[in-house]
Design an enzyme around this catalytic site. Structure first.
Site, PDB file in Angstrom:
ATOM      1  N   HIS A  91      86.847  -4.404 -61.034  1.00 36.36           N
ATOM      2  CA  HIS A  91      87.871  -3.939 -61.995  1.00 36.36           C
ATOM      3  C   HIS A  91      88.537  -2.699 -61.385  1.00 36.36           C
ATOM      4  O   HIS A  91      89.038  -2.750 -60.264  1.00 36.36           O
ATOM      5  CB  HIS A  91      87.165  -3.708 -63.338  1.00 36.36           C
ATOM      6  CG  HIS A  91      88.052  -3.460 -64.523  1.00 36.36           C
ATOM      7  ND1 HIS A  91      89.393  -3.713 -64.533  1.00 36.36           N
ATOM      8  CD2 HIS A  91      87.756  -2.968 -65.772  1.00 36.36           C
ATOM      9  CE1 HIS A  91      89.904  -3.394 -65.718  1.00 36.36           C
ATOM     10  NE2 HIS A  91      88.921  -2.933 -66.489  1.00 36.36           N
TER      11      HIS A  91
ATOM     12  N   HIS B 270      93.402 -11.915 -59.196  1.00 35.44           N
ATOM     13  CA  HIS B 270      93.415 -11.457 -60.585  1.00 35.44           C
ATOM     14  C   HIS B 270      93.093 -12.637 -61.483  1.00 35.44           C
ATOM     15  O   HIS B 270      93.520 -13.760 -61.207  1.00 35.44           O
ATOM     16  CB  HIS B 270      94.799 -10.886 -60.946  1.00 35.44           C
ATOM     17  CG  HIS B 270      94.759 -10.010 -62.142  1.00 35.44           C
ATOM     18  ND1 HIS B 270      94.816 -10.507 -63.423  1.00 35.44           N
ATOM     19  CD2 HIS B 270      94.621  -8.665 -62.251  1.00 35.44           C
ATOM     20  CE1 HIS B 270      94.736  -9.494 -64.270  1.00 35.44           C
ATOM     21  NE2 HIS B 270      94.609  -8.374 -63.595  1.00 35.44           N
TER      22      HIS B 270
ATOM     23  N   ASP C  40      95.658  -2.579 -57.823  1.00 34.54           N
ATOM     24  CA  ASP C  40      94.849  -1.633 -57.052  1.00 34.54           C
ATOM     25  C   ASP C  40      95.256  -1.553 -55.582  1.00 34.54           C
ATOM     26  O   ASP C  40      94.928  -0.578 -54.908  1.00 34.54           O
ATOM     27  CB  ASP C  40      93.367  -2.020 -57.142  1.00 34.54           C
ATOM     28  CG  ASP C  40      92.799  -1.721 -58.519  1.00 34.54           C
ATOM     29  OD1 ASP C  40      93.133  -0.645 -59.055  1.00 34.54           O
ATOM     30  OD2 ASP C  40      92.055  -2.553 -59.058  1.00 34.54           O
TER      31      ASP C  40
HETATM   32  N1  ACO Z   1      89.543 -12.085 -51.795  1.00 29.64           N
HETATM   33  C1  ACO Z   1      89.190 -13.307 -51.334  1.00 29.64           C
HETATM   34  N2  ACO Z   1      89.033 -14.364 -52.139  1.00 29.64           N
HETATM   35  C2  ACO Z   1      89.252 -14.190 -53.444  1.00 29.64           C
HETATM   36  C3  ACO Z   1      89.622 -12.955 -53.966  1.00 29.64           C
HETATM   37  C4  ACO Z   1      89.769 -11.866 -53.092  1.00 29.64           C
HETATM   38  N3  ACO Z   1      90.105 -10.663 -53.525  1.00 29.64           N
HETATM   39  N4  ACO Z   1      89.762 -13.067 -55.299  1.00 29.64           N
HETATM   40  C5  ACO Z   1      89.484 -14.335 -55.606  1.00 29.64           C
HETATM   41  N5  ACO Z   1      89.172 -15.014 -54.486  1.00 29.64           N
HETATM   42  C6  ACO Z   1      88.802 -16.441 -54.397  1.00 29.64           C
HETATM   43  C7  ACO Z   1      87.328 -16.633 -54.714  1.00 29.64           C
HETATM   44  O1  ACO Z   1      86.530 -16.525 -53.559  1.00 29.64           O
HETATM   45  C8  ACO Z   1      87.338 -18.015 -55.305  1.00 29.64           C
HETATM   46  O2  ACO Z   1      87.468 -18.946 -54.247  1.00 29.64           O
HETATM   47  P1  ACO Z   1      86.710 -20.371 -54.311  1.00 29.64           P
HETATM   48  O3  ACO Z   1      87.284 -21.047 -55.535  1.00 29.64           O
HETATM   49  O4  ACO Z   1      87.081 -21.013 -53.032  1.00 29.64           O
HETATM   50  O5  ACO Z   1      85.265 -20.044 -54.463  1.00 29.64           O
HETATM   51  C9  ACO Z   1      88.645 -18.057 -56.097  1.00 29.64           C
HETATM   52  O6  ACO Z   1      89.506 -17.145 -55.421  1.00 29.64           O
HETATM   53  C10 ACO Z   1      88.487 -17.635 -57.555  1.00 29.64           C
HETATM   54  O7  ACO Z   1      87.864 -16.347 -57.567  1.00 29.64           O
HETATM   55  P2  ACO Z   1      87.019 -15.767 -58.790  1.00 29.64           P
HETATM   56  O8  ACO Z   1      86.262 -14.596 -58.305  1.00 29.64           O
HETATM   57  O9  ACO Z   1      86.240 -16.877 -59.451  1.00 29.64           O
HETATM   58  O10 ACO Z   1      88.185 -15.361 -59.762  1.00 29.64           O
HETATM   59  P3  ACO Z   1      88.023 -14.450 -61.022  1.00 29.64           P
HETATM   60  O11 ACO Z   1      89.172 -14.754 -61.895  1.00 29.64           O
HETATM   61  O12 ACO Z   1      86.662 -14.552 -61.603  1.00 29.64           O
HETATM   62  O13 ACO Z   1      88.137 -12.980 -60.388  1.00 29.64           O
HETATM   63  C11 ACO Z   1      88.791 -10.916 -59.619  1.00 29.64           C
HETATM   64  C12 ACO Z   1      89.186 -12.121 -60.477  1.00 29.64           C
HETATM   65  C13 ACO Z   1      87.436 -10.399 -60.048  1.00 29.64           C
HETATM   66  C14 ACO Z   1      89.824  -9.808 -59.821  1.00 29.64           C
HETATM   67  C15 ACO Z   1      88.748 -11.350 -58.127  1.00 29.64           C
HETATM   68  O14 ACO Z   1      90.018 -11.798 -57.718  1.00 29.64           O
HETATM   69  C16 ACO Z   1      88.256 -10.239 -57.219  1.00 29.64           C
HETATM   70  O15 ACO Z   1      87.033 -10.050 -57.086  1.00 29.64           O
HETATM   71  N6  ACO Z   1      89.189  -9.463 -56.578  1.00 29.64           N
HETATM   72  C17 ACO Z   1      88.784  -8.357 -55.754  1.00 29.64           C
HETATM   73  C18 ACO Z   1      88.494  -7.132 -56.616  1.00 29.64           C
HETATM   74  C19 ACO Z   1      89.742  -6.530 -57.212  1.00 29.64           C
HETATM   75  O16 ACO Z   1      90.729  -6.296 -56.528  1.00 29.64           O
HETATM   76  N7  ACO Z   1      89.669  -6.237 -58.512  1.00 29.64           N
HETATM   77  C20 ACO Z   1      90.750  -5.570 -59.243  1.00 29.64           C
HETATM   78  C21 ACO Z   1      91.416  -6.522 -60.202  1.00 29.64           C
HETATM   79  S1  ACO Z   1      92.754  -5.704 -61.046  1.00 29.64           S
HETATM   80  C22 ACO Z   1      91.977  -4.696 -62.140  1.00 29.64           C
HETATM   81  O17 ACO Z   1      90.943  -4.983 -62.660  1.00 29.64           O
HETATM   82  C23 ACO Z   1      92.562  -3.413 -62.422  1.00 29.64           C
END
Ligand code: ACO
Length: 377
Positions: free
Chosen positions: A221, A260, A314
């Site tokens: 987050h 996201h 971010d």
């Molecule tokens: N880098 C690489 N791969 C990613 C990323 C990333 N940042 N985000 C998602 N993916 C991929 C996952 O590996 C997954 O791939 P798969 O289906 O092949 O296994 C797919 O995309 C779905 O990812 P999830 O983690 O299931 O998506 P979710 O909706 O649960 O997560 C989240 C969203 C937590 C923001 C995720 O994108 C992430 O961890 N990002 C990095 C952390 C980040 O930047 N957080 C800030 C978000 S904005 C905020 O909160 C203010």
């Protein structure tokens, strides 16, 4: 009637709101119907908070009154300042913030009031005090004298003044203000949901805000902005960015600042922060950070944009905060300063039409198991 289990509550509608509208496919974010870009261009943080708390823009006199009330509350209560100056100097700022927001409840004679007019008053106080807490804690840990707030300054200007001991340039103050506007509210994000869940028990605003600060700290987050800076520091050169990212992706690591739950296109906040980051990087001699960020974005676009993974709020806020001169571990607390406005708005909205949050859970364990006496296990 139970709805099917959705891991991470994806797609579950858990509240109604009149504040943020998000279209994740088209990359639209509006506060009370106003596109975020217009607010970033024309508004101020104080006016944006008024908008969220009142569902309309203020008239001149109303904004002047609201601003004056906030400014009159910049000073920390004596007991909180005494507590702050006894906190361990090596404590992480987000942990300090969580403790200090919670501590405000200790000195409130009516901490448990949940009627909306009283909660609004408490919310203004928290909004005004949080930047002072952060600036004071940063100076305390460096062994520097505290700089008293200046009530002639806006929240953004005053924070930078208390942090550095010098008034910021108009460009830096405006950059900070725009960052606050862009981070103020964002639907039912995890920390906002946490705040609404807690207040739905008719607990109190301090408990709800404390939970929200704890949620925001997580690297999935708000903590991601610090993760982005760590990554930028780890990448030795602009040309090294592509190999670094591809290597991480091959190891199935998440790239901080990308992806996201709601946006499957460019996060509109990132659009504005990208422009801001570039301008500030040029002004402050940090173009290498901006160029590394661009190279990361290009690599990610080629590798994973097809999956709907784009820069989020971010990603470019890391470069922006660095150029404003903030140390790395103040990036996520900066988010707290802004998001207090949104958390308060949601707490008020929840209290205005409350029903306890109490979802169901699918039980997946065994049944009818005989109790085994301890000596027979
Ligand atoms: N880098 C690489 N791969 C990613 C990323 C990333 N940042 N985000 C998602 N993916 C991929 C996952 O590996 C997954 O791939 P798969 O289906 O092949 O296994 C797919 O995309 C779905 O990812 P999830 O983690 O299931 O998506 P979710 O909706 O649960 O997560 C989240 C969203 C937590 C923001 C995720 O994108 C992430 O961890 N990002 C990095 C952390 C980040 O930047 N957080 C800030 C978000 S904005 C905020 O909160 C203010």
């Amino acid at each position: 009637m139970a709805t099917p289990y959705s891991k991470g509550l994806e797609g579950v509608v858990a509240a109604e709101t009149k504040m943020s509208f998000i279209d994740g496919e088209k990359g639209i974010l509006e506060y009370v119907g106003i596109p975020i870009g217009q607010l970033a261009e024309h508004s101020t943080f104080e006016e944006t908070v008024f908008l969220l708390w009142n569902s309309r823009l203020p008239k001149k006199g109303e904004l002047a009154d609201f601003t004056a009330t906030i400014r009159g509350l910049y000073d920390l209560p004596e007991q909180i300042e005494a507590m702050l100056t006894r906190l361990p100097k090596d404590a992480q700022p987000m942990h300090a913030m969580r403790t200090l927001v919670s501590a405000l409840g200790l000195i409130d004679p009516k901490p448990n009031a949940t009627d909306v007019p009283t909660v609004r008053q408490k919310a203004v106080k928290i909004l005004a005090c949080v930047p002072t807490m952060l600036a004071y804690f940063h100076r305390h840990r460096q062994g520097l004298p505290l700089i008293r707030p200046d009530a002639s300054l806006s929240i953004a200007e005053n924070f930078l003044y208390m942090l550095n001991g010098a008034k910021p340039t108009p460009t830096m103050a405006r950059a900070m203000d725009v960052c606050l506007i862009l981070h103020t509210d964002h639907g039912l994000n995890n920390s906002t949901f946490s705040a609404r869940v807690v207040i739905s028990t008719l607990s109190d605003i301090y408990s709800a805000m404390t939970a929200a600060v704890g949620s925001l700290r997580g690297p999935l987050h708000g903590g991601a902005n610090e993760g982005v800076m760590v990554m930028l520091n780890e990448i030795p050169t602009v040309d090294g960015a592509e190999a670094y990212i591809l290597d991480k992706l091959a190891r199935k690591d998440k790239i901080m600042g990308f992806g996201h739950r709601v946006y499957k296109s460019y996060d509109p906040r990132a659009t504005h922060l990208k422009v801001l980051a570039k301008q500030l990087a040029q002004d402050t001699g940090n173009m290498d950070l901006y160029e590394k960020s661009s190279r990361i974005e290009k690599t990610m676009a080629e590798a994973v944009a097809a999956k709907g993974i784009y820069p989020n709020v971010d990603f470019y806020s890391a470069t922006t905060y660095h150029c404003i001169g903030l140390p790395l571990d103040l990036f996520t607390p900066m988010f707290v300063i802004a998001r207090v406005g949104g958390w308060a708005a949601h707490i008020i909205e929840q209290l205005s039409d409350n029903r306890l949050f109490r979802p169901d859970v699918d039980y997946t364990g065994p049944h009818a198991v005989n109790y085994t006496p301890i000596d027979s296990r």
